[in-house]
Design an enzyme around this catalytic site. Structure first.
Site, PDB file in Angstrom:
ATOM      1  N   GLY A 116       7.502  -8.229   0.798  1.00  0.00           N
ATOM      2  CA  GLY A 116       7.340  -9.478   1.520  1.00  0.00           C
ATOM      3  C   GLY A 116       6.241  -9.380   2.565  1.00  0.00           C
ATOM      4  CB  SER A 117       5.746 -11.299   5.670  1.00  0.00           C
ATOM      5  OG  SER A 117       6.281 -12.448   5.077  1.00  0.00           O
ATOM      6  CB  THR A 118       6.435  -5.661   5.441  1.00  0.00           C
ATOM      7  OG1 THR A 118       7.683  -6.217   5.772  1.00  0.00           O
ATOM      8  CG2 THR A 118       6.216  -4.399   6.212  1.00  0.00           C
ATOM      9  CG  PHE A 119       2.689  -5.376   0.869  1.00  0.00           C
ATOM     10  CD1 PHE A 119       3.654  -4.388   0.997  1.00  0.00           C
ATOM     11  CD2 PHE A 119       1.680  -5.189  -0.053  1.00  0.00           C
ATOM     12  CE1 PHE A 119       3.605  -3.255   0.216  1.00  0.00           C
ATOM     13  CE2 PHE A 119       1.634  -4.053  -0.835  1.00  0.00           C
ATOM     14  CZ  PHE A 119       2.589  -3.089  -0.709  1.00  0.00           C
ATOM     15  CE  LYS A 120       2.331 -13.341   4.725  1.00  0.00           C
ATOM     16  NZ  LYS A 120       3.396 -14.148   5.307  1.00  0.00           N
TER      17      LYS A 120
END
Lengths: 580, 136
Positions: A295-299
């Site tokens: 999820g957004s952690t990958f952003k």
């Protein structure tokens, strides 16, 4: 023959030579007799010398009737080294326990023996004991690892042909706290999971086979894990799992500068003293054996890529005015921003659209190369034998780049993501994680510089900003200058992304100005609560859990609270001026 | 010649006796070594099991359960920490460095012998400060 020998010239020359040597040319009887005695003396002293030498050899070799007894005892009592945590607390150790065996050939009355044994050991199966004792074998195990009291009772029964051997039993005093990390052993003391298996594959098994690892005198193995931190993390995760009725929860604390894993918990877990529980598939270690769309952690990775290329700064504007349409796909934000936002806001608002645009602006190949550089595309090997291959799209199109930019469409082991984010915040060094104690110097030898230090600075500030005014506000424990990024990824159910079933994660760094530790919290399918207003996004469950964990573990990790730190916004301005 | 024979026989007997003694002694010592080794092994094993028990007793999980049951303490908060530099300044000293400590001088000025003498005269005298001059 000797009488006339001296005068006979026809004698062969060899005999003559011997005689000359023995008696001289002109011999008399007494000289001959003396020579014979001398010969006898030499012969006998030779015999005695041999006997004496043999005796010396026996004496040096030792008869060792006592040592032989203990040797057979040791042959089965394979010892394993103790496993300690980083402070020297015992995580696993050997305890001697008696085991019961029988010699069927020497048992006189089998029925009586079986009756007596089953009366003293209520938990053994009478039929099984009968089968074993009826065999024609010389040796059968009856029951492994009995208690001292049972041993005494059976000893008192005085059954012939029944005996005891002392075996090493592996015990885990802290129970399930370190289960996934440390693994467990089978009844023959062979490691079958976790660090225990790693020990075996690193020479211990060979030692056992060669028969050397019999004594307790083995160097203990010291791990990087801190039992107190591990417990605090597990305790909070269990509470969070109950509170949000999640299917599972997992957490990881790692040292940013050395790659050491200070704590790793995945609940539900099992008690290594009772390894049968480990076979339950819901109890897998979600941090290394599971792969997830983070999820957004990958952003963080996407943004770091743009920053590292030098083509963007944290103030670069990105278009987030409308959903991104790519073919028949529409990429939405959770709430439409409706304007162009600077990069720092992309991070705090966690905009899918903008981060997809960032990745697109870099291009597919650059995106792939960056992720590969950060070790996200290949299987991560650690000391734990269990590891999972990341799920990477086979054909990597622009659409893949778009979705992977915000953490969907690619699944990695959470430990892998932690390693990547560590590299983004510790000054740009990719350090392979380890479960063993490691010094900073050793870590730097295996480290690879993957992003620039300036990129790393910007990422820290972004994370700090997110804890101050973004989605990670609930984890901003005063005094520890926490930074973080949340991630809510929808799970794929029946081939579609589900809105109801999500996997929440929260990555925290502390302190954000000079990171020492990274904390990852994951909650699998948390449910909404009245106090979370029914929201199931990460900010409502994983983040508060992370806050509680930080509050508990920061003192244990020796972090001193500071209250005189400037808000991150000023630091960001300073940093962005520097980078211009 | 006969004397030599006698001597050799005696020497043989002595040697046999001596060897027998050495043999016995060495057997006794070997037994002792084995016993000590077994003892050491046993002690090590019991140390190991005691350590395991200790580790079990001080396992953080158990300690937390006990603490929450029996103590009214709460987990520490960041705000409760403070650093040494935040301590209030040390109160000003009235004694100049190098001067003798005033309280120390008072104590030293007490004449212990006179005190003991006074105590033997007067049972009511209890304190460490001598009674005023005119009190007696």
């Amino acid at each position: 023959m000797t009488d006339q020998a001296p005068k006979r010239p026809a004698e062969p020359w060899r005999q003559r030579l011997i005689r000359t040597l023995l008696y001289g040319r002109n011999v008399d009887r007494s000289a001959k007799a003396r020579a014979r005695v001398g010969l006898a003396i030499i012969a006998f002293s030779l015999v005695y010398a041999v006997i004496a030498g043999r005796l010396v050899m026996f004496a040096v070799g030792g008869d060792g009737h006592g040592t032989r007894r203990t040797a057979s005892q040791d042959a089965i009592a394979t010892a394993r080294p103790d496993i300690l945590d980083r402070n020297g607390m015992i995580l696993a150790t050997d305890v001697k326990t008696p085991s019961l065996f029988g010699e069927p050939r020497r048992i006189i009355d089998k029925d009586e023996a079986i009756e007596l044994l089953t009366a003293t050991l209520p938990d053994v199966d009478a039929g099984e004991v009968r089968d074993r004792l009826s065999s024609r074998k010389g040796f059968v195990w009856l029951k492994r690892e009995i208690t001292a009291q049972q041993q005494k009772d059976i000893y008192r029964l005085g059954i012939p042909g029944i005996g005891f051997l002392r075996e090493n039993k592996r015990v885990y005093p802290s129970g399930p706290i370190v289960s996934h990390l440390i693994g467990h052993v089978n009844i023959d003391n062979q490691g079958i999971a976790g660090i225990e298996k790693w020990l075996d594959s690193n020479g211990l098994a060979d030692l056992h086979r060669a028969g050397f690892a019999t004594d307790r005198q083995q160097e203990p193995v010291q791990l990087a894990v801190d039992l107190r931190v591990e417990h605090a993390l597990r305790d909070e995760l269990l509470k969070a799992k109950d509170k949000y009725s999640a299917k599972a929860a997992a957490g990881l604390v790692s040292n940013v500068n050395t790659g050491e894993i200070i704590a790793m918990v995945s609940v539900p877990d099992y008690d290594p003293n009772n390894p049968r529980e480990a076979n339950d598939p819901t109890r897998i270690n979600r941090l290394t054996t599971g792969v997830f769309e983070m999820g957004s952690t990958f952003k963080s990775l996407t943004l770091a890529m743009a920053l590292d290329s030098g083509r963007a700064t944290i103030n670069t504007l990105y278009d987030a005015r409308a959903p991104l349409v790519y073919g028949k796909f529409r990429i939405n934000d959770t709430h439409n921003l409706g304007r162009s936002v600077p990069m720092w806001e992309v991070f705090t608002e966690s905009s899918n659209v903008a981060s997809a645009r960032i990745a697109l602006s870099m291009g597919v190949e650059a995106h792939k190369a960056f992720l590969r550089k950060l070790g996200q595309l290949s299987r991560l090997r650690t000391e734990l034998p269990e590891s999972a291959e990341p799920l990477v799209p086979k054909r990597w199109s622009e659409l893949n780049t778009i979705t992977i930019a915000f953490g969907h469409g690619m699944a990695v082991a959470p430990l892998q993501a932690v390693m990547g984010i560590n590299a983004l915040i510790n000054g740009g060094y990719l350090i392979p994680p380890t479960f063993l104690k490691r010094s900073r110097e050793d870590a730097m030898q295996v480290a690879k510089q993957v992003v620039k230090p300036e990129t790393s600075n910007s990422m820290r500030y972004l994370m700090r900003l997110n804890a101050e005014k973004g989605t990670a506000r609930k984890a901003d424990v005063k005094g520890y200058y926490v930074g973080g990024k949340t991630g809510t990824s929808e799970k794929v159910v029946n081939g579609r992304y589900s809105k109801k079933q999500v996997l929440n994660s929260f990555t925290a760094i502390m302190p954000a100005d000079n990171p020492q530790y990274q904390l990852l919290i994951m909650l699998d399918e948390p449910k909404g609560l009245p106090e979370t207003h029914g929201f199931i996004t990460s900010g409502w469950n994983a983040v508060p859990t992370g806050g509680k964990v930080i509050e508990r573990i920061a003192p244990l990790l020796g972090m001193t609270p500071r209250f005189d730190l400037p808000p991150s916004e000023r630091l960001i301005l300073a940093a962005s001026k520097e980078s211009r | 010649m006969r004397f030599v024979h006698l001597f050799v026989i005696c020497a043989l007997v002595f040697a046999a006796a001596y060897v027998y003694r050495i043999k016995m002694e060495s057997t006794v010592r070997t037994e002792r070594v084995l016993k000590l080794r077994a003892d050491i092994r046993q002690q090590r094993d019991s140390i190991a099991s005691l350590k395991a028990e200790w580790a079990k007793l001080e396992s953080p999980k158990r300690l937390q359960e006990l603490a929450s049951r029996h103590l009214s303490l709460r987990p520490i908060e960041a705000i409760q920490f403070d650093s040494l530099k935040n301590l209030p300044p040390r109160p000003p000293s009235f004694v100049k460095p190098g001067d003798p400590d005033p309280i120390g001088t008072i104590i030293e000025s007490v004449d212990l012998e006179a005190l003991a003498a006074a105590a033997s005269q007067d049972e009511t005298l209890t304190g460490s400060i001598p009674q005023p001059e005119g009190a007696q």
